[in-house]
Design a protein around this motif. Sequence first.
Motif, PDB file in Angstrom:
ATOM      1  N   VAL A   1      18.948  57.509   2.293  1.00 50.91           N
ATOM      2  CA  VAL A   1      19.524  57.308   0.965  1.00 50.91           C
ATOM      3  C   VAL A   1      20.253  58.576   0.559  1.00 50.91           C
ATOM      4  O   VAL A   1      19.712  59.679   0.674  1.00 50.91           O
ATOM      5  CB  VAL A   1      18.431  57.001  -0.086  1.00 50.91           C
ATOM      6  CG1 VAL A   1      19.042  56.833  -1.464  1.00 50.91           C
ATOM      7  CG2 VAL A   1      17.633  55.776   0.309  1.00 50.91           C
ATOM      8  N   LYS A   2      21.495  58.427   0.109  1.00 51.13           N
ATOM      9  CA  LYS A   2      22.270  59.535  -0.450  1.00 51.13           C
ATOM     10  C   LYS A   2      22.906  59.052  -1.748  1.00 51.13           C
ATOM     11  O   LYS A   2      23.055  57.843  -1.953  1.00 51.13           O
ATOM     12  CB  LYS A   2      23.374  59.981   0.519  1.00 51.13           C
ATOM     13  CG  LYS A   2      22.872  60.522   1.836  1.00 51.13           C
ATOM     14  CD  LYS A   2      23.993  61.081   2.683  1.00 51.13           C
ATOM     15  CE  LYS A   2      24.648  59.985   3.495  1.00 51.13           C
ATOM     16  NZ  LYS A   2      25.612  60.465   4.480  1.00 51.13           N
ATOM     17  N   PHE A   3      23.284  59.987  -2.577  1.00 52.89           N
ATOM     18  CA  PHE A   3      23.941  59.643  -3.835  1.00 52.89           C
ATOM     19  C   PHE A   3      25.322  60.275  -3.866  1.00 52.89           C
ATOM     20  O   PHE A   3      25.496  61.434  -3.470  1.00 52.89           O
ATOM     21  CB  PHE A   3      23.105  60.140  -5.023  1.00 52.89           C
ATOM     22  CG  PHE A   3      21.730  59.530  -5.055  1.00 52.89           C
ATOM     23  CD1 PHE A   3      21.536  58.252  -5.568  1.00 52.89           C
ATOM     24  CD2 PHE A   3      20.638  60.213  -4.562  1.00 52.89           C
ATOM     25  CE1 PHE A   3      20.285  57.683  -5.588  1.00 52.89           C
ATOM     26  CE2 PHE A   3      19.376  59.653  -4.585  1.00 52.89           C
ATOM     27  CZ  PHE A   3      19.201  58.381  -5.095  1.00 52.89           C
TER      28      PHE A   3
ATOM     29  N   VAL B   1      18.367  54.916 -10.987  1.00 47.33           N
ATOM     30  CA  VAL B   1      18.990  54.976  -9.667  1.00 47.33           C
ATOM     31  C   VAL B   1      18.129  55.753  -8.668  1.00 47.33           C
ATOM     32  O   VAL B   1      18.214  55.519  -7.455  1.00 47.33           O
ATOM     33  CB  VAL B   1      20.415  55.572  -9.780  1.00 47.33           C
ATOM     34  CG1 VAL B   1      20.382  57.062 -10.038  1.00 47.33           C
ATOM     35  CG2 VAL B   1      21.228  55.269  -8.545  1.00 47.33           C
ATOM     36  N   ARG B   2      17.251  56.624  -9.150  1.00 48.22           N
ATOM     37  CA  ARG B   2      16.375  57.390  -8.255  1.00 48.22           C
ATOM     38  C   ARG B   2      15.380  56.497  -7.525  1.00 48.22           C
ATOM     39  O   ARG B   2      14.798  56.900  -6.525  1.00 48.22           O
ATOM     40  CB  ARG B   2      15.626  58.460  -9.047  1.00 48.22           C
ATOM     41  CG  ARG B   2      16.535  59.523  -9.648  1.00 48.22           C
ATOM     42  CD  ARG B   2      15.738  60.453 -10.487  1.00 48.22           C
ATOM     43  NE  ARG B   2      14.893  59.661 -11.405  1.00 48.22           N
ATOM     44  CZ  ARG B   2      14.684  59.938 -12.665  1.00 48.22           C
ATOM     45  NH1 ARG B   2      15.207  60.990 -13.192  1.00 48.22           N
ATOM     46  NH2 ARG B   2      13.923  59.179 -13.421  1.00 48.22           N
ATOM     47  N   ARG B   3      15.192  55.284  -8.013  1.00 54.13           N
ATOM     48  CA  ARG B   3      14.252  54.372  -7.376  1.00 54.13           C
ATOM     49  C   ARG B   3      14.633  54.082  -5.930  1.00 54.13           C
ATOM     50  O   ARG B   3      13.805  53.723  -5.120  1.00 54.13           O
ATOM     51  CB  ARG B   3      14.133  53.077  -8.179  1.00 54.13           C
ATOM     52  CG  ARG B   3      15.295  52.119  -7.937  1.00 54.13           C
ATOM     53  CD  ARG B   3      15.141  50.760  -8.572  1.00 54.13           C
ATOM     54  NE  ARG B   3      13.842  50.188  -8.570  1.00 54.13           N
ATOM     55  CZ  ARG B   3      13.276  49.557  -7.548  1.00 54.13           C
ATOM     56  NH1 ARG B   3      13.922  49.419  -6.437  1.00 54.13           N
ATOM     57  NH2 ARG B   3      12.076  49.049  -7.649  1.00 54.13           N
ATOM     58  N   PHE B   4      15.915  54.257  -5.588  1.00 50.76           N
ATOM     59  CA  PHE B   4      16.344  54.017  -4.213  1.00 50.76           C
ATOM     60  C   PHE B   4      15.670  54.981  -3.240  1.00 50.76           C
ATOM     61  O   PHE B   4      15.464  54.648  -2.087  1.00 50.76           O
ATOM     62  CB  PHE B   4      17.870  54.120  -4.094  1.00 50.76           C
ATOM     63  CG  PHE B   4      18.582  52.887  -4.571  1.00 50.76           C
ATOM     64  CD1 PHE B   4      18.809  51.819  -3.714  1.00 50.76           C
ATOM     65  CD2 PHE B   4      19.012  52.786  -5.876  1.00 50.76           C
ATOM     66  CE1 PHE B   4      19.450  50.680  -4.149  1.00 50.76           C
ATOM     67  CE2 PHE B   4      19.656  51.653  -6.328  1.00 50.76           C
ATOM     68  CZ  PHE B   4      19.875  50.592  -5.468  1.00 50.76           C
ATOM     69  N   LYS B   5      15.314  56.171  -3.707  1.00 54.05           N
ATOM     70  CA  LYS B   5      14.632  57.147  -2.837  1.00 54.05           C
ATOM     71  C   LYS B   5      13.277  56.625  -2.367  1.00 54.05           C
ATOM     72  O   LYS B   5      12.809  56.985  -1.295  1.00 54.05           O
ATOM     73  CB  LYS B   5      14.433  58.475  -3.583  1.00 54.05           C
ATOM     74  CG  LYS B   5      15.652  59.342  -3.629  1.00 54.05           C
ATOM     75  CD  LYS B   5      15.885  59.956  -2.277  1.00 54.05           C
ATOM     76  CE  LYS B   5      16.947  61.021  -2.340  1.00 54.05           C
ATOM     77  NZ  LYS B   5      17.357  61.453  -1.029  1.00 54.05           N
ATOM     78  N   LYS B   6      12.649  55.781  -3.167  1.00 56.19           N
ATOM     79  CA  LYS B   6      11.321  55.272  -2.832  1.00 56.19           C
ATOM     80  C   LYS B   6      11.359  53.930  -2.096  1.00 56.19           C
ATOM     81  O   LYS B   6      10.343  53.465  -1.607  1.00 56.19           O
ATOM     82  CB  LYS B   6      10.491  55.120  -4.106  1.00 56.19           C
ATOM     83  CG  LYS B   6      10.239  56.441  -4.798  1.00 56.19           C
ATOM     84  CD  LYS B   6       9.478  56.252  -6.083  1.00 56.19           C
ATOM     85  CE  LYS B   6       9.313  57.578  -6.794  1.00 56.19           C
ATOM     86  NZ  LYS B   6       8.724  57.438  -8.105  1.00 56.19           N
ATOM     87  N   LEU B   7      12.531  53.311  -2.034  1.00 55.16           N
ATOM     88  CA  LEU B   7      12.633  52.001  -1.387  1.00 55.16           C
ATOM     89  C   LEU B   7      12.484  52.117   0.118  1.00 55.16           C
ATOM     90  O   LEU B   7      13.165  52.916   0.759  1.00 55.16           O
ATOM     91  CB  LEU B   7      13.981  51.352  -1.697  1.00 55.16           C
ATOM     92  CG  LEU B   7      14.123  50.621  -3.014  1.00 55.16           C
ATOM     93  CD1 LEU B   7      15.521  50.024  -3.134  1.00 55.16           C
ATOM     94  CD2 LEU B   7      13.090  49.543  -3.176  1.00 55.16           C
ATOM     95  N   LYS B   8      11.608  51.322   0.654  1.00 49.66           N
ATOM     96  CA  LYS B   8      11.420  51.265   2.113  1.00 49.66           C
ATOM     97  C   LYS B   8      12.201  50.089   2.710  1.00 49.66           C
ATOM     98  O   LYS B   8      12.652  50.146   3.842  1.00 49.66           O
ATOM     99  CB  LYS B   8       9.932  51.107   2.441  1.00 49.66           C
ATOM    100  CG  LYS B   8       9.065  52.203   1.847  1.00 49.66           C
ATOM    101  CD  LYS B   8       8.582  53.138   2.909  1.00 49.66           C
ATOM    102  CE  LYS B   8       7.599  54.143   2.390  1.00 49.66           C
ATOM    103  NZ  LYS B   8       8.153  55.216   1.653  1.00 49.66           N
ATOM    104  N   GLU B   9      12.322  49.023   1.906  1.00 49.24           N
ATOM    105  CA  GLU B   9      13.054  47.856   2.371  1.00 49.24           C
ATOM    106  C   GLU B   9      13.696  47.135   1.194  1.00 49.24           C
ATOM    107  O   GLU B   9      13.251  47.252   0.058  1.00 49.24           O
ATOM    108  CB  GLU B   9      12.149  46.895   3.146  1.00 49.24           C
ATOM    109  CG  GLU B   9      11.063  46.260   2.320  1.00 49.24           C
ATOM    110  CD  GLU B   9      10.159  45.346   3.123  1.00 49.24           C
ATOM    111  OE1 GLU B   9       9.929  45.609   4.318  1.00 49.24           O
ATOM    112  OE2 GLU B   9       9.668  44.370   2.549  1.00 49.24           O
TER     113      GLU B   9
END
Length: 168
Positions: A54-56, A29-37
Amino acid sequence: MEEYLQVGIITSTHGVRGEVKVFPTTDDVRRFKKLKEVILEGKRERQTLHVEQVKFFKNMVILKFKGIDTINDVEKFKGCPLLVTREHAVKLKPGEYFICDLIGLDVWEDTGVHLGSLTEVIQTGANDVYVITMENQKEVLIPNIKDCIIEISLEENRMTVHLLEGLL
């Protein structure tokens, strides 16, 4: 091979400023922190959205997209999958595969007998379990452990397995 990989599904809106709650369908789920699009798969078309924040929260990810600032703008996104291209996918270690690449593989026993086709992957926590549908439509459950999975070749669309006593 699939060109796009699903990373989550928008479940609902969050607040009134255009944020959405996303149920992650990725292992990390941490991969969302690196997503730009991400690519939103809408009812009629796909559109690229740029991630602004991005928040969790509990088991959910809360995303804010650039240029989308009201609840009315995101209301129509409910239930839509979020995708990434393979080039933006998580890098896999040797011996790791995306589930969508495994579905449909021809499964052969190490004795040379064709067993069937891999139709589903069950994620149990300890190890995945592969559901093999045989030609007679019966299913065999094979754990993804070194004793059972001999070889996976995506290029040949083939998986070779060793059936431990009691699996068949």
